[in-house]
Scaffold this motif. Structure first.
Motif, PDB file in Angstrom:
ATOM      1  N   UNK A  20     -35.659  57.449 -18.552  1.00 57.99           N
ATOM      2  CA  UNK A  20     -37.047  57.679 -19.491  1.00 57.99           C
ATOM      3  C   UNK A  20     -36.646  56.990 -20.949  1.00 57.99           C
ATOM      4  N   UNK A  21     -35.657  56.707 -21.497  1.00 60.72           N
ATOM      5  CA  UNK A  21     -35.487  56.169 -22.660  1.00 60.72           C
ATOM      6  C   UNK A  21     -35.831  54.524 -22.204  1.00 60.72           C
ATOM      7  N   UNK A  22     -35.280  54.122 -21.199  1.00 65.24           N
ATOM      8  CA  UNK A  22     -35.820  52.720 -20.988  1.00 65.24           C
ATOM      9  C   UNK A  22     -37.170  52.515 -20.982  1.00 65.24           C
ATOM     10  N   UNK A  23     -37.922  53.415 -20.306  1.00 61.17           N
ATOM     11  CA  UNK A  23     -39.398  53.371 -20.077  1.00 61.17           C
ATOM     12  C   UNK A  23     -39.922  53.586 -21.664  1.00 61.17           C
ATOM     13  N   UNK A  24     -39.632  54.240 -22.395  1.00 60.09           N
ATOM     14  CA  UNK A  24     -40.261  54.342 -23.766  1.00 60.09           C
ATOM     15  C   UNK A  24     -39.970  53.232 -24.491  1.00 60.09           C
ATOM     16  N   UNK A  25     -38.753  52.823 -24.470  1.00 61.75           N
ATOM     17  CA  UNK A  25     -38.175  51.686 -25.343  1.00 61.75           C
ATOM     18  C   UNK A  25     -39.178  50.298 -24.787  1.00 61.75           C
ATOM     19  N   UNK A  26     -39.336  50.096 -23.459  1.00 61.25           N
ATOM     20  CA  UNK A  26     -40.323  48.819 -22.996  1.00 61.25           C
ATOM     21  C   UNK A  26     -41.497  49.085 -23.608  1.00 61.25           C
ATOM     22  N   UNK A  27     -42.119  50.334 -23.108  1.00 64.32           N
ATOM     23  CA  UNK A  27     -43.216  50.432 -23.820  1.00 64.32           C
ATOM     24  C   UNK A  27     -43.651  50.146 -25.218  1.00 64.32           C
ATOM     25  N   UNK A  28     -42.894  50.533 -25.971  1.00 66.90           N
ATOM     26  CA  UNK A  28     -42.981  50.665 -27.170  1.00 66.90           C
ATOM     27  C   UNK A  28     -42.769  49.232 -27.888  1.00 66.90           C
ATOM     28  N   UNK A  29     -41.662  48.662 -27.297  1.00 65.36           N
ATOM     29  CA  UNK A  29     -41.524  47.172 -27.948  1.00 65.36           C
ATOM     30  C   UNK A  29     -42.013  45.956 -27.224  1.00 65.36           C
ATOM     31  N   UNK A  30     -42.625  46.116 -26.059  1.00 67.96           N
ATOM     32  CA  UNK A  30     -43.002  44.785 -25.396  1.00 67.96           C
ATOM     33  C   UNK A  30     -44.497  44.352 -25.881  1.00 67.96           C
ATOM     34  N   UNK A  31     -44.565  43.054 -26.130  1.00 70.30           N
ATOM     35  CA  UNK A  31     -45.769  42.739 -26.932  1.00 70.30           C
ATOM     36  C   UNK A  31     -46.754  42.072 -25.837  1.00 70.30           C
ATOM     37  N   UNK A  32     -46.424  42.420 -24.418  1.00 68.26           N
ATOM     38  CA  UNK A  32     -47.255  41.908 -23.527  1.00 68.26           C
ATOM     39  C   UNK A  32     -48.377  42.988 -23.144  1.00 68.26           C
ATOM     40  N   UNK A  33     -48.293  44.339 -23.689  1.00 70.86           N
ATOM     41  CA  UNK A  33     -49.293  45.273 -23.630  1.00 70.86           C
ATOM     42  C   UNK A  33     -49.365  45.918 -22.443  1.00 70.86           C
ATOM     43  N   UNK A  38     -47.369  49.516 -15.034  1.00 72.66           N
ATOM     44  CA  UNK A  38     -47.412  48.175 -14.931  1.00 72.66           C
ATOM     45  C   UNK A  38     -46.026  47.550 -14.230  1.00 72.66           C
ATOM     46  N   UNK A  39     -44.957  48.344 -15.181  1.00 74.44           N
ATOM     47  CA  UNK A  39     -43.657  47.659 -14.668  1.00 74.44           C
ATOM     48  C   UNK A  39     -42.677  48.469 -14.057  1.00 74.44           C
ATOM     49  N   UNK A  40     -43.059  49.821 -13.452  1.00 76.83           N
ATOM     50  CA  UNK A  40     -42.340  50.659 -12.624  1.00 76.83           C
ATOM     51  C   UNK A  40     -42.977  50.769 -11.189  1.00 76.83           C
ATOM     52  N   UNK A  41     -41.989  51.166 -10.500  1.00 76.21           N
ATOM     53  CA  UNK A  41     -42.410  51.520  -8.987  1.00 76.21           C
ATOM     54  C   UNK A  41     -41.487  52.901  -8.886  1.00 76.21           C
ATOM     55  N   UNK A  42     -42.173  53.706  -7.940  1.00 78.14           N
ATOM     56  CA  UNK A  42     -41.072  54.812  -7.434  1.00 78.14           C
ATOM     57  C   UNK A  42     -40.562  54.339  -6.023  1.00 78.14           C
ATOM     58  N   UNK A  43     -39.325  54.569  -6.285  1.00 73.19           N
ATOM     59  CA  UNK A  43     -38.562  54.351  -4.798  1.00 73.19           C
ATOM     60  C   UNK A  43     -37.611  55.398  -4.703  1.00 73.19           C
ATOM     61  N   UNK A  68     -38.147  40.409 -22.023  1.00 74.16           N
ATOM     62  CA  UNK A  68     -37.769  41.636 -22.851  1.00 74.16           C
ATOM     63  C   UNK A  68     -36.278  41.907 -23.190  1.00 74.16           C
ATOM     64  N   UNK A  69     -35.824  40.446 -23.229  1.00 74.83           N
ATOM     65  CA  UNK A  69     -34.326  40.678 -23.268  1.00 74.83           C
ATOM     66  C   UNK A  69     -33.719  41.375 -24.485  1.00 74.83           C
ATOM     67  N   UNK A  70     -34.376  41.679 -25.730  1.00 74.85           N
ATOM     68  CA  UNK A  70     -33.770  42.408 -26.672  1.00 74.85           C
ATOM     69  C   UNK A  70     -33.807  43.770 -26.421  1.00 74.85           C
ATOM     70  N   UNK A  71     -34.703  44.239 -25.665  1.00 68.08           N
ATOM     71  CA  UNK A  71     -34.965  45.704 -25.337  1.00 68.08           C
ATOM     72  C   UNK A  71     -34.967  46.118 -23.751  1.00 68.08           C
TER      73      UNK A  71
END
Length: 129
Positions: A20-33, A38-43, A68-71
């Motif tokens: 969950x923290x990864x998802x929140x961090x990526x959503x908050x930090x990525x400048x790609x909008x 957009x970046x997750x799938x369920x498996x 998104x290397x920094x985050x």
């Protein structure tokens, strides 16, 4: 510990699980909008990084660098150290062509294995839970 030589091999056909923290961090930090869908799938009941053209959505295939290397996701930070659930232990991924560049000092390997184990146990979640 040495650094990655940016071959990008680990980013092809990735099955990297996300917390969950990864998802929140990526959503908050990525400048790609990009948003979660957009970046997750369920498996198998877990959320994982999405692959586009057989590579992680965040890999620039030309430069072999992470957008998104920094985050980046926590599992990516530990790589090539992975947790093998069948063996219930940390292992170095044999698929990494530069695996011998990482975790050459046992104390660092043990410390990171404890942290990886903790992350797998406490942070990864089954979305059906």
């Amino acid at each position: 510990m040495k650094i990655c030589l940016s071959c990008g091999k680990c980013c092809y056909n990735t099955e990297m699980e996300l917390s969950k923290q990864d998802i929140i961090r990526i959503e908050d930090q990525n400048t790609l909008g990009l948003r979660k869908d957009d970046f997750c799938i369920e498996t198998d009941g877990f959320l994982k990084l999405k692959n586009i053209d057989n590579h992680c959505i965040f890999l620039d295939p030309n430069t072999k660098h992470c957008k998104i290397y920094l985050f980046r996701p926590t599992g990516c930070k530990f790589y090539p150290l992975i947790f093998n659930q069948e063996k219930n232990k940390c292992v170095i991924d044999e698929d990494c062509p530069y695996k011998n560049n990482f975790y050459v000092h046992k104390p660092i390997l043990k410390k990171n294995c404890r942290e990886l184990r903790k992350w797998v146990s406490n942070e990864l979640f089954n979305i059906s839970d």
